[in-house]
Write a protein that holds these residues in place. Sequence first.
Motif, PDB file in Angstrom:
ATOM      1  N   ASP A 137      -1.921   2.333  -4.165  1.00  0.00           N
ATOM      2  CA  ASP A 137      -1.445   1.444  -5.236  1.00  0.00           C
ATOM      3  C   ASP A 137      -2.497   1.227  -6.314  1.00  0.00           C
ATOM      4  O   ASP A 137      -2.198   1.239  -7.508  1.00  0.00           O
TER       5      ASP A 137
ATOM      6  N   GLU B   8      -2.244   2.235   1.982  1.00  0.00           N
ATOM      7  CA  GLU B   8      -1.215   1.786   1.040  1.00  0.00           C
ATOM      8  C   GLU B   8      -1.860   1.104  -0.167  1.00  0.00           C
ATOM      9  O   GLU B   8      -1.482   1.354  -1.320  1.00  0.00           O
ATOM     10  N   GLU B   9      -2.831   0.233   0.100  1.00  0.00           N
ATOM     11  CA  GLU B   9      -3.504  -0.467  -0.985  1.00  0.00           C
ATOM     12  C   GLU B   9      -4.268   0.506  -1.880  1.00  0.00           C
ATOM     13  O   GLU B   9      -4.264   0.383  -3.111  1.00  0.00           O
TER      14      GLU B   9
ATOM     15  N   ASP C 195      -4.830  -0.135   4.525  1.00  0.00           N
ATOM     16  CA  ASP C 195      -5.845   0.227   3.534  1.00  0.00           C
ATOM     17  C   ASP C 195      -5.383   1.428   2.707  1.00  0.00           C
ATOM     18  O   ASP C 195      -5.651   1.508   1.501  1.00  0.00           O
TER      19      ASP C 195
END
Length: 228
Positions: free
Chosen positions: A46, A42-43, A40
């Motif tokens: 991004d 990392e997302e 979560d």
Amino acid sequence: MKKIRTVIVEDDIKISELHKRFTEKVEGFEVIGIANSLPDGEEMVDVLEPELVLLDLFFPEGNGMQLLKKMREKGKSVDVILITAAKEVGSLQEALRGGAFDYLVKPVIFDRFKASLEKFRTYRTELMKNSVLEQQMIDRLIHPAAEAQDESGLPKGIDPITLRKICAVFEEEGADGYSAEDVGKKINASRNTARRYLEYLLASGFLYADIDYGTVGRPERIFRRMSI
């Protein structure tokens, strides 16, 4: 003033909420997301493209350094402050090599947390104001504590004689943990004065702090000599 967009990546929900409150108490910051797992996190990095990530190291699914390395591999223009229970030298070295801006050890004291964010805010503001930096400016950004030191090499407000007295308290035979009030009484100083020196010794690694919950009243911080 545009606020610094901050994401918190921390698996403990209560701690993540505490760090959110801490962050929002510091002028110039806003929390735009909280992730309680590495995927979560990392997302979120991004998608939201934060300027700062407050990152834990220990997660059930892996190590926070994995996320830090992925951000670097992707060329993300985001800075990271690690907030972790890890006290091993290797963890600190890996974090610094990975480009972490700062390294805070849990449980985090708000004053130390605030100082870290304020240092980052100054660092970011100066970089945005100047396209070219002279050596003096670079030194101020990388070594801010150096300017606040007197000839003794100690920060302003830290008297070497008083500091030696407090160190001696913890070097006495049979010395155990002491509160700021205990130390103040031993050196005939106020509790606030003792606390200022204890916080300095804590940051320098001479002491570490425990929490004494006692039987009544509020929890109290107890300072102990770091094992040699």
